[in-house]
Design a protein around this motif. Structure first.
Motif, PDB file in Angstrom:
ATOM      1  N   ASN A  51      -3.002  -0.390  -9.236  1.00  0.00           N
ATOM      2  CA  ASN A  51      -4.004   0.628  -8.913  1.00  0.00           C
ATOM      3  C   ASN A  51      -3.345   1.956  -8.572  1.00  0.00           C
ATOM      4  O   ASN A  51      -3.806   3.023  -8.995  1.00  0.00           O
ATOM      5  N   ALA A  52      -2.285   1.897  -7.783  1.00  0.00           N
ATOM      6  CA  ALA A  52      -1.571   3.128  -7.437  1.00  0.00           C
ATOM      7  C   ALA A  52      -1.036   3.798  -8.696  1.00  0.00           C
ATOM      8  O   ALA A  52      -1.131   5.027  -8.857  1.00  0.00           O
ATOM      9  N   THR A  53      -0.483   2.997  -9.592  1.00  0.00           N
ATOM     10  CA  THR A  53       0.017   3.526 -10.861  1.00  0.00           C
ATOM     11  C   THR A  53      -1.102   4.168 -11.660  1.00  0.00           C
ATOM     12  O   THR A  53      -0.964   5.278 -12.194  1.00  0.00           O
ATOM     13  N   GLY A  92      -4.395   4.598   0.237  1.00  0.00           N
ATOM     14  CA  GLY A  92      -3.291   3.800   0.744  1.00  0.00           C
ATOM     15  C   GLY A  92      -3.421   3.511   2.229  1.00  0.00           C
ATOM     16  O   GLY A  92      -3.205   2.383   2.683  1.00  0.00           O
ATOM     17  N   ASN A 108       0.822  -1.211   0.000  1.00  0.00           N
ATOM     18  CA  ASN A 108       0.000   0.000   0.000  1.00  0.00           C
ATOM     19  C   ASN A 108       0.857   1.262   0.000  1.00  0.00           C
ATOM     20  O   ASN A 108       0.345   2.357  -0.259  1.00  0.00           O
ATOM     21  N   GLY A 146      -2.579   7.436  -9.953  1.00  0.00           N
ATOM     22  CA  GLY A 146      -1.648   8.542 -10.149  1.00  0.00           C
ATOM     23  C   GLY A 146      -1.655   9.015 -11.589  1.00  0.00           C
ATOM     24  O   GLY A 146      -1.645  10.220 -11.864  1.00  0.00           O
ATOM     25  N   HIS A 163      -2.692  -3.565  -5.769  1.00  0.00           N
ATOM     26  CA  HIS A 163      -2.243  -2.334  -5.125  1.00  0.00           C
ATOM     27  C   HIS A 163      -1.258  -1.573  -6.017  1.00  0.00           C
ATOM     28  O   HIS A 163      -1.409  -0.368  -6.231  1.00  0.00           O
ATOM     29  N   ALA A 217       2.683   1.961  -2.236  1.00  0.00           N
ATOM     30  CA  ALA A 217       2.630   2.427  -3.631  1.00  0.00           C
ATOM     31  C   ALA A 217       1.657   3.593  -3.785  1.00  0.00           C
ATOM     32  O   ALA A 217       1.906   4.518  -4.567  1.00  0.00           O
ATOM     33  N   PHE A 218       0.552   3.559  -3.045  1.00  0.00           N
ATOM     34  CA  PHE A 218      -0.418   4.660  -3.123  1.00  0.00           C
ATOM     35  C   PHE A 218       0.188   5.950  -2.563  1.00  0.00           C
ATOM     36  O   PHE A 218      -0.021   7.037  -3.111  1.00  0.00           O
ATOM     37  N   ALA A 225       2.719   7.261  -5.075  1.00  0.00           N
ATOM     38  CA  ALA A 225       2.026   7.890  -6.207  1.00  0.00           C
ATOM     39  C   ALA A 225       1.450   9.241  -5.800  1.00  0.00           C
ATOM     40  O   ALA A 225       1.518  10.215  -6.563  1.00  0.00           O
ATOM     41  N   ALA A 226       0.890   9.311  -4.589  1.00  0.00           N
ATOM     42  CA  ALA A 226       0.318  10.571  -4.106  1.00  0.00           C
ATOM     43  C   ALA A 226       1.413  11.633  -3.955  1.00  0.00           C
ATOM     44  O   ALA A 226       1.211  12.804  -4.316  1.00  0.00           O
ATOM     45  N   LEU A 245      -6.006   9.908  -2.873  1.00  0.00           N
ATOM     46  CA  LEU A 245      -5.100   8.825  -3.249  1.00  0.00           C
ATOM     47  C   LEU A 245      -4.282   8.368  -2.042  1.00  0.00           C
ATOM     48  O   LEU A 245      -4.113   7.169  -1.800  1.00  0.00           O
TER      49      LEU A 245
END
Length: 216
Positions: A197-199, A61, A28, A202, A194, A30-31, A34-35, A57
């Motif tokens: 999705n983060a990618t 996460g 998580n 973003g 995860h 990753a979120f 990305a944020a 975002l």
């Protein structure tokens, strides 16, 4: 409703322990990454909705981390609600700033997502192997619809939306595969949900930013 009822939904979880899903929990980050990246890209550009999306975002996460550690009903709500909020805010942003709708009209069209999802989720539930991931399947379809309709008005944004939809489809695929291949891959594949999705989330903010600055 028992807010503290235990939930065991993922391959990696074998007990109710806090660290029963270490990979699902840690990914998580990753979120948050990305944020942070998108915060640096949109700050100081006067795009309030983009900053709101960045904050949501990050909340996604945090909520997902809570769910994959506590694995209780209240944590599931902390996981899902920011995702729904992100979808609604993003649709509103595209309606207002790409379609150039008046705010009230943009909000009304955004609200149509609720009946749209209610009508399409049961259809996706009929798709073999999709399972609980059918709840997310209407989203890439809607993104592709927007991409198609915007192909002439905003071709750059349309391409960006289409790319986002493809990433999300891949993400949903990994989410759906988590249980079916659990016997062969004990870690499951939810962690890829995860990361992708983060990618994707973003990237969707980047698509909006580029449209607003006309650098698509």
């Amino acid at each position: 409703m028992d807010w503290f009822q235990e939930i065991d939904s993922y391959c990696e979880r074998l007990s109710p322990a806090y660290w029963a899903e270490p990979i699902n929990a840690v990914t998580n980050a990753a979120f948050l990454i990305a944020a942070f990246i998108m915060w640096r890209r949109v700050r100081g550009q006067g795009m309030a909705l983009a900053m709101v999306l960045v904050a949501i975002l990050a909340a996604i996460g945090v909520g997902s981390y809570l769910f994959h550690t506590h694995a209780q009903v209240w944590a599931a709500m902390a996981d899902v609600l920011p995702i729904v909020l992100y979808i609604l805010v993003y649709i509103f942003a595209i309606n207002r700033d790409v379609w150039q709708m008046r705010p009230a009209y943009a909000g009304a069209v955004t609200a149509l997502f609720i009946p749209y999802a209610a009508a399409t989720v049961p259809l996706f539930q009929l798709v073999p192997g999709l399972g609980a991931s059918s709840a997310y399947a209407p989203v890439p379809l809607l993104i592709l619809i927007y991409a198609y309709l915007l192909r002439d008005r905003a071709p750059g944004a349309a391409r960006g939306l289409a790319i986002g939809a493809v990433i999300l489809i891949a993400s949903i695929t990994f989410r759906a595969l988590d249980e079916p291949i659990c016997g062969h891959l004990p870690l499951g594949t939810h962690f890829m949900w995860h990361i992708l999705n983060a990618t994707m989330l973003g990237w969707m903010i980047e698509v909006y930013r580029r449209h607003m600055t006309r650098t698509v």
